[in-house]
Design an enzyme around this catalytic site. Structure first.
Site, PDB file in Angstrom:
ATOM      1  N   SER A 117      12.034 -41.664 122.191  1.00  0.00           N
ATOM      2  CA  SER A 117      11.666 -41.188 121.271  1.00  0.00           C
ATOM      3  C   SER A 117      10.601 -42.679 120.694  1.00  0.00           C
ATOM      4  O   SER A 117      11.583 -43.647 120.048  1.00  0.00           O
ATOM      5  CB  SER A 117      12.628 -41.005 119.835  1.00  0.00           C
ATOM      6  N   GLY A 172       8.973 -43.200 118.430  1.00  0.00           N
ATOM      7  CA  GLY A 172       8.161 -43.168 116.679  1.00  0.00           C
ATOM      8  C   GLY A 172       7.555 -42.390 116.447  1.00  0.00           C
ATOM      9  O   GLY A 172       7.431 -41.095 116.804  1.00  0.00           O
ATOM     10  N   ALA A 173       5.659 -42.912 116.056  1.00  0.00           N
ATOM     11  CA  ALA A 173       5.101 -41.977 115.446  1.00  0.00           C
ATOM     12  C   ALA A 173       4.187 -41.335 116.886  1.00  0.00           C
ATOM     13  O   ALA A 173       3.042 -40.160 116.974  1.00  0.00           O
ATOM     14  CB  ALA A 173       3.597 -42.878 114.710  1.00  0.00           C
ATOM     15  N   GLY A 183       5.716 -40.038 119.312  1.00  0.00           N
ATOM     16  CA  GLY A 183       6.536 -39.183 119.943  1.00  0.00           C
ATOM     17  C   GLY A 183       7.109 -38.846 121.114  1.00  0.00           C
ATOM     18  O   GLY A 183       8.239 -40.288 120.800  1.00  0.00           O
ATOM     19  N   GLY A 237      15.197 -39.445 114.059  1.00  0.00           N
ATOM     20  CA  GLY A 237      15.445 -38.976 115.440  1.00  0.00           C
ATOM     21  C   GLY A 237      16.306 -38.012 115.518  1.00  0.00           C
ATOM     22  O   GLY A 237      16.653 -36.969 116.201  1.00  0.00           O
ATOM     23  N   ASP A 238      17.540 -37.489 114.725  1.00  0.00           N
ATOM     24  CA  ASP A 238      18.306 -36.997 114.327  1.00  0.00           C
ATOM     25  C   ASP A 238      17.719 -35.157 113.975  1.00  0.00           C
ATOM     26  O   ASP A 238      18.855 -34.795 115.017  1.00  0.00           O
ATOM     27  CB  ASP A 238      19.382 -37.353 112.649  1.00  0.00           C
TER      28      ASP A 238
END
Lengths: 309, 309
Positions: free
Chosen positions: B217, B219-220, B222, B248-249
């Site tokens: 992941s 962040g912004a 993707g 993230g969850d």
């Protein structure tokens, strides 16, 4: 027994972090959990001084249960709290390991419903006849009428029970008008009540507003008492280093225990100042360092004089 | 059912203050209390997507009771937590009204005793046969062996249950070596695992260390997926404003639900990115804004290709 009233009890948490930085993430290295709220702290100190003490006020939710579990384990304390549907608030003191400074976060407290307030008034009336003195302490939770303390002062006086009021703002203003035996404002509370920042003038003014005796707590400078029996100033030997949280509550416990033991005013003030300073040296509100307390008792300076007869 | 494991569950508190200033006192204007811990957040999102989900891990003390009371009220969730003597930790997110920024305070969690760890392993073995997939999420509380996730990965694989691992540090390093079906590290966790800050290289390296598939992941930006079936990058249409906690969850919940529904990888990634972005727009971890989610599903860009057969 001595009765202490804490309408906005709390579960007090103390968190230790390396250094609090806004907008960062922190690992808490130590968590200490204790029953809190001013009257609960006063009661713990009274119990440690050997006075049977009863705690009333409100408790609810998981936080209320956690608080009552710990209160029940304190020798000399009787839990007479009234259950409410809302949850007892938490307060969080975040202590920086690097600077020793504390950041405080206080939840507002549960909404008290009219029937719950009524249940408290019944409980208070039941407890008053067996009380040798009563302390009304701290802020009002949402839903409790702003004139609450004025009512409780009048009820205590009608029952012939000496009553100490330790609060601030409008609840203090209204409570004072109901003529409590004693109030213990700090310098800010006194200035807010009277409009004067000059302690002696403000203390005298607070008496004119209705308080029979006024003991102003002036932080590291000790206590200033203006009473029908005379005026005194009591000062600790040196500024204490440590955590001042709860020092005022310990002073209340000192004054109240001195009152029920019928000590002369200078002895009450000596005890109150020594307890207050010994609390600054202890890790948490409602606790004091007994060695510091014993040692300070002989080193408090009290100046002043009884009133002309 | 889908099984999520949260060894260090939490009671998540969100406090609203005007502006957090170190060493000052703050009135909290709003308190929100929610069950927390990564696997618990994953489970809430899975349940909201319509998947029967079972939560296991540890819970204890007044905080554990408060957490379980709320979990029990969530439709689609089954509480299979193992009781422990210590108290479930609290996490506190202090949100500044002025800036919208968040300061995080995380308690360490209870000490887990060897008999409690044994009781958890028994519970896990009982639950595995009825699980269609399992997610192992978050940090280890004190007392749990650092190789815990490696054991749990091996047990899931032996039972033929697909297993996703979402943790960091040494527990991730050891867990990866036990060959989980999928890991979902963020950029920092991936760099810590592989020593590389270049996402594609690090993701490939993480596969060589044992993970069958890796979804990083970013962040912004993707998600980046490197799997036996091919490699893809999935990107949201624009940077979302809001609270990234729990994004993230939600991505884990998207990947896991796509796995049990046997969706092709591009569809799983689309769902994971849309859920993640819809969580940034929701007030709390473990929740997502359904309108944002539905709207984004058609607007996620997925590039990449299946592996040569």
């Amino acid at each position: 027994m001595i009765l202490t009233v804490t309408l906005n009890t709390a579960l007090d948490l103390t968190y230790r972090v390396r250094s609090l930085r806004p907008h960062a993430s922190h690992r808490v290295s130590e968590v200490v959990e204790r029953p809190g709220g001013k009257g609960v702290n006063v009661a713990r100190v009274l119990a440690a001084l050997g006075h049977e003490t009863t705690v009333t006020g409100f408790a609810g939710g998981a936080t209320g249960r956690a608080m009552r579990d710990q209160l029940g384990d304190t020798p000399g304390l009787t839990d007479a709290l009234v259950p409410v549907a809302g949850a007892t608030r938490r307060t969080i003191a975040v202590v920086d390991e690097l600077s020793g400074d504390t950041t405080q976060l206080n939840e507002p407290g549960p909404q008290i419903e009219p029937t719950e307030w009524g249940a408290f008034l019944d409980r208070y009336d039941e407890l008053l006849p067996s009380a040798s003195a009563v302390a009304l302490c701290g802020s009002l939770p949402p839903g409790v009428p702003v004139g609450a303390y004025a009512n409780l002062v009048r009820a205590a006086r009608a029952a012939g029970v000496p009553v100490l009021l330790d609060t601030s703002g409008e609840p203090l203003r209204r409570g004072v008008a109901a003529r409590p035996d004693l109030i213990k404002p700090n310098a800010d509370e006194l200035a807010e009540l009277t409009g004067s920042h000059e302690p002696l003038r403000a203390t005298q003014d607070a008496r004119r507003r209705g308080a029979h005796a006024v003991v102003a707590s002036l932080g590291a400078e000790g206590l200033l008492a203006v009473t029908p029996e005379g005026s005194w100033r009591a000062t600790p030997p040196a500024r204490m280093r440590g955590n001042p949280t709860g020092a005022g509550d310990s002073a209340v416990a000192g004054l109240l225990s001195g009152l029920v033991e019928k000590l002369p005013w200078p002895d009450r003030l000596t005890r109150a100042v020594a307890l207050s300073a010994a609390t600054v040296r202890a890790p948490a509100a409602g606790e004091f360092d007994p060695r510091t307390f014993e040692e300070l008792l002989g080193r408090i300076s009290v100046t002043g004089k009884p009133s002309a007869a």
